[in-house]
Design a protein around this motif. Structure first.
Motif, short mmCIF file in Angstrom:
data_model
loop_
_atom_site.label_atom_id
_atom_site.label_comp_id
_atom_site.label_asym_id
_atom_site.label_seq_id
_atom_site.Cartn_x
_atom_site.Cartn_y
_atom_site.Cartn_z
N SER A 643 18.18 -23.24 75.58
CA SER A 643 16.92 -23.21 76.31
C SER A 643 15.72 -23.13 75.36
CB SER A 643 16.89 -22.00 77.26
OG SER A 643 17.87 -22.13 78.25
N HIS A 644 14.62 -23.70 75.83
CA HIS A 644 13.29 -23.62 75.21
C HIS A 644 13.15 -24.47 73.94
CE1 HIS A 644 12.82 -20.52 78.10
NE2 HIS A 644 13.54 -19.59 77.44
N LEU A 645 14.26 -24.90 73.33
CA LEU A 645 14.19 -25.66 72.07
C LEU A 645 13.18 -25.00 71.13
CD1 LEU A 645 15.68 -28.11 70.98
CD2 LEU A 645 13.76 -29.53 71.63
N VAL A 646 13.51 -23.80 70.74
CA VAL A 646 12.63 -22.93 69.95
C VAL A 646 12.21 -23.64 68.66
CG1 VAL A 646 12.40 -20.68 68.85
CG2 VAL A 646 13.77 -20.94 70.94
N HIS A 647 10.94 -23.46 68.28
CA HIS A 647 10.30 -24.02 67.08
C HIS A 647 9.96 -25.50 67.21
CE1 HIS A 647 11.20 -20.23 65.24
NE2 HIS A 647 12.51 -20.45 65.20
N CYS A 648 10.16 -26.08 68.40
CA CYS A 648 9.71 -27.45 68.65
C CYS A 648 8.52 -27.40 69.58
CB CYS A 648 10.84 -28.29 69.27
SG CYS A 648 10.35 -30.00 69.62
N ASN A 649 7.41 -28.02 69.17
CA ASN A 649 6.16 -27.94 69.92
C ASN A 649 5.91 -29.13 70.83
OD1 ASN A 649 5.37 -25.48 68.55
ND2 ASN A 649 4.94 -26.76 66.76
#
Length: 778
Positions: A643-649
């Motif tokens: 979830s959220h694909l952290v560190h991708c903006n």
């Protein structure tokens, strides 16, 4: 029954000739009609007594004035043998050798073969595109020549089809290949191309006069003449070498004598500032494909004609020795599929003297076996890259030791494998490791895109500065290593967006499109569910919905959903408890529980969201007034991005658990709750066995008792069999140093849909599918 006599097609002509011969010998039978008429007093007259003699009309010769620009050729006293494009040598190569006083070498010289190198994959693709465009994708159409099938259908008149004529196919393909070479070799821009030009040269052959009047499809010229392929000493060593004997045939067999001819020579290029380089000959007769020996003979004839015309244009005569500065020309002869490449060196114009000209040839090569439409799709089969050679035999990036996934701050190691049988010109080889994120889609005729870079490292792994820019022959391994930075997002792939990590090696070759090879690898961000307070939150929802459709109102549908938590990892089962009560008065077609992935793509000007089901379980219909209880129904979590694909903006990923019932196209009742999918499970969580669902899909829901609940199972260690036995232990951070090796599975969505990134500059291969991990924490 009378049987029909079977006659082969080749015997039909002989049958007709025999029939005509027999019928022609028949005499008119005497029927006695003349005697009967005489007995009745009727006299029979001779037709010659009635009909007048045939009228003889004298033909008058009228001298017509010549057309504007037409050259009037007066008859000459000495007849001349004129060789044009319709000439076909009966004795093939030996006949043309006698005409041109040439020695034939059966392989190209080393100075030409040394410049031929293998193509890169990009160059081969561009050649294939040129073939498809010339043979299939050209919009020009005209009525093609009538098809003749004298063997299977003799005398049959086939319908004439419209299509691309062979002459246009050959010209288009040659022009596109020359354009491709100009783009690869910058020095080619200084050369000039002359199209459909006539070369004419008249020479003495002993006591006979011969004229070569040949037309080339293209003549490629250069600012400087080509260098001699062999030196004067080697040319003189061939003096006196006998030419082939074709007695009793004459070298001029199958060539007509003409008295109306012009003695004016014509140099095909027409300028003294440029020099001959390559002659392109097109065989445009679809009914006469020509054999290989025929091609070689005509290549020799064309090479000699153009070289002799060039020599005479610059004032050379048959008495001069040209070995100090010979005329060299390359010849490319094609019929569309087969290509014959040769070279000719003119050492003398004396066609009966001891000095010999030299012709280098080699067997022809087939560029492709077929190019046609298959199931309405342009298809090229049997492509042969040796015809257009522009390197390295092997040029591959290898990541070793290979791991299914990598994590932040981990070192990636490997090597570039290179193999070549001969020395290759190369300035240097660079390797670039990078992680990028991209989104791109088209909406209402507008294209939106954005990108970001997570890291990039470039290293020179080989330099030709101290080796004269020559890469040595043999097999080589050039090692490399780099570290993945901290805070990098997980790999991701859809049609509109991606997060991709790759290693790309590029060879800088002067005058060539650089060799390149790319290796793609998966990176997982360790999303620990223990760090998310919402992961432990239970789901308890009740909902009652009155279903309406087409202005009609039905009774309510009551839904109850209970799930013990919101946070899961791949390999876990979501245990669903719930109930659906059908008070609508209509039959519920099915009930379902599914995991829906919602992906949001973000650019500066616009955002786009799309949803897709990654896993689903269902139950059959519920009759009106009945209820369906879901008790401990398992919904497996497949391999998907955390979830959220952290560190991708520019990309955000969320997951929803949907529990609902469907009555028809527009009648639906459901409960939607957010869930979290991570990489590291909550303490005490269980991971499903390896026999669980490995990919997204739809399965029939079944309830399980606690005795049937999935037991805690350790992931297989290396060497325990299965398709993961070759994997090395993944190096993780110290926080998870005691965790057993996880299992790895490919994403449920394959990487085949690459509508937005099929031709991007990454060269990463559109079929890549990310891999994801799952852990069981103690």
């Amino acid at each position: 029954m009378r049987t029909t006599e079977l006659r082969c097609a080749q015997n039909i002509g002989a049958q007709f000739r025999a029939l005509w011969l027999i019928q022609g010998r028949r005499r008119v039978a005497d029927t006695g009609a003349e005697a009967i008429l005489a007995s009745k007093g009727i006299k029979a007259l001779d037709p010659k007594e009635i009909f007048s003699p045939p009228y003889h009309k004298e033909r008058k010769m009228v001298d017509l004035p010549p057309l504007p620009g037409q050259q009037v050729m007066e008859p000459n006293e000495q007849p001349c043998y004129v060789f044009n494009n319709m000439f076909s040598p009966v004795a093939v190569v030996p006949q043309v050798q006698l005409l041109t006083n040439s020695i034939v070498q059966t392989s190209l010289p080393d100075s030409i073969l040394g410049n031929a190198v293998d193509n890169t994959a990009e160059e081969d693709e561009r050649v294939k595109e040129a073939i498809l465009h010339a043979h299939l994708l050209d919009s020009y159409q005209e009525k093609l020549p009538r098809v003749l099938d004298v063997i299977n259908n003799p005398g049959w008149k086939f319908k004439r089809e419209y299509g691309i004529p062979l002459k246009r196919k050959n010209k288009s393909l040659t022009y596109q290949l020359l354009l491709l070479l100009d783009q690869i070799f910058p020095e080619g821009a200084s050369r000039h191309l002359v199209e459909d030009t006539l070369t004419q040269v008249t020479l003495n052959h002993a006591d006979r006069l011969m004229q070569l009047k040949l037309r080339a499809a293209f003549i490629l010229s250069s600012p400087k003449p080509l260098s001699a392929l062999v030196g004067p000493s080697e040319v003189r060593s061939l003096d006196g070498q006998p030419l082939p004997d074709i007695y009793p045939l004459s070298p001029f067999i199958n060539c007509k004598l003409w008295k109306n001819y012009s003695l004016n020579d014509a140099y095909g290029v027409g300028s003294s500032r440029v020099h001959l380089h390559t002659i392109f000959i097109h065989h445009n007769e679809p009914r006469m494909r020509g054999k290989e020996e025929h091609f070689q003979a005509l290549s020799l004839l064309h090479g000699f004609a153009h070289a002799a015309s060039y020599a005479k244009h610059f004032g050379k005569t048959s008495d001069e020795d040209l070995t100090a500065q010979p005329v060299v020309v390359q010849v490319v002869h094609t019929n569309g599929c087969q290509y014959h490449i040769s070279a000719f060196q003119l050492n003398t114009l004396n066609l009966t003297g001891p000095a010999k000209n030299i012709f280098w040839t080699q067997p022809w090569e087939t560029l492709f076996s077929s190019c046609s439409y298959r199931a309405a799709k342009p298809t090229l089969e049997g492509y042969n890259p040796r015809v257009v050679t522009m390197g390295f035999d092997v040029f591959t990036v290898v990541i070793e030791p290979h791991q299914p996934v990598y994590f932040s701050e981990q070192v990636v190691e490997g090597y570039v494998k290179i193999a070549t049988e001969k020395t290759v010109s190369c300035r240097g080889i660079t390797l670039t490791a990078k992680g990028v994120g991209k989104v791109s889609w088209t909406e209402d005729d507008a294209t939106y895109s954005a990108s970001e870079e997570y890291f990039r490292e470039t290293h020179t792994i080989w330099s030709g500065a101290h080796q004269r820019e020559k890469f040595p022959a043999g097999e080589h391994r050039l090692p490399f290593a780099f570290q993945i930075p901290k805070d990098t997002p997980s790999s991701f792939q859809t049609a509109a967006g991606k997060v991709r990590y790759q290693v790309k090696a590029v060879a800088d070759r002067p005058g060539h499109v650089g060799h390149s090879s790319t290796a793609v690898f998966s990176v997982n961000h360790l999303y620990d569910l223990s760090s998310d307070s919402d992961a432990r939150t239970a789901i308890n929802q009740e909902r009652e919905k009155a279903v309406t459709c087409c202005c009609s109102r039905f009774g309510p549908i009551a839904l109850t959903l209970a799930v013990e938590k919101r946070g899961y990892v791949r390999g876990e089962n979501i245990v669903i408890n719930g109930e659906i009560v059908n008070n609508s008065g209509s039959t519920i077609k099915y009930t379902e529980a599914k995991i829906v992935q919602k992906t949001t793509y973000i650019t500066r000007d616009h955002t786009k969201s799309e949803s897709r089901t990654v896993q689903r379980v269902y139950r059959p219909q519920i009759q009106p007034g009945r209820a369906d209880e879901w008790s401990r129904v398992l919904l497996p979590v497949p391999a998907v991005t955390p979830s959220h694909l952290v560190h991708c903006n520019i990309i955000n990923v969320e997951y929803n658990l949907v529990f609902g019932a469907k009555l028809g196209k527009c009648k639906r009742a459901e409960i939607t709750e957010t869930i979290i999918i991570g990489s590291v499970p909550l303490p005490g969580s269980t991971v499903a066995p390896h026999t669980s669902v490995r990919a997204g899909g739809t399965v029939l829901a079944n309830s399980v008792g606690r005795a049937d609940s999935p037991r805690v199972e350790q992931s297989r260690r290396p060497g325990q069999g299965g398709d993961h036995s070759s994997y090395n232990r993944v190096a993780m951070s110290e926080q998870y140093a005691n965790v057993p090796p996880p299992s790895y599975e490919s994403c449920v969505f394959s990487g085949g849909r690459q509508s937005a990134f099929g031709n991007d500059s990454d060269g990463d291969g559109g079929g890549f599918t990310p891999r994801y991990n799952a852990f069981r924490r103690h």
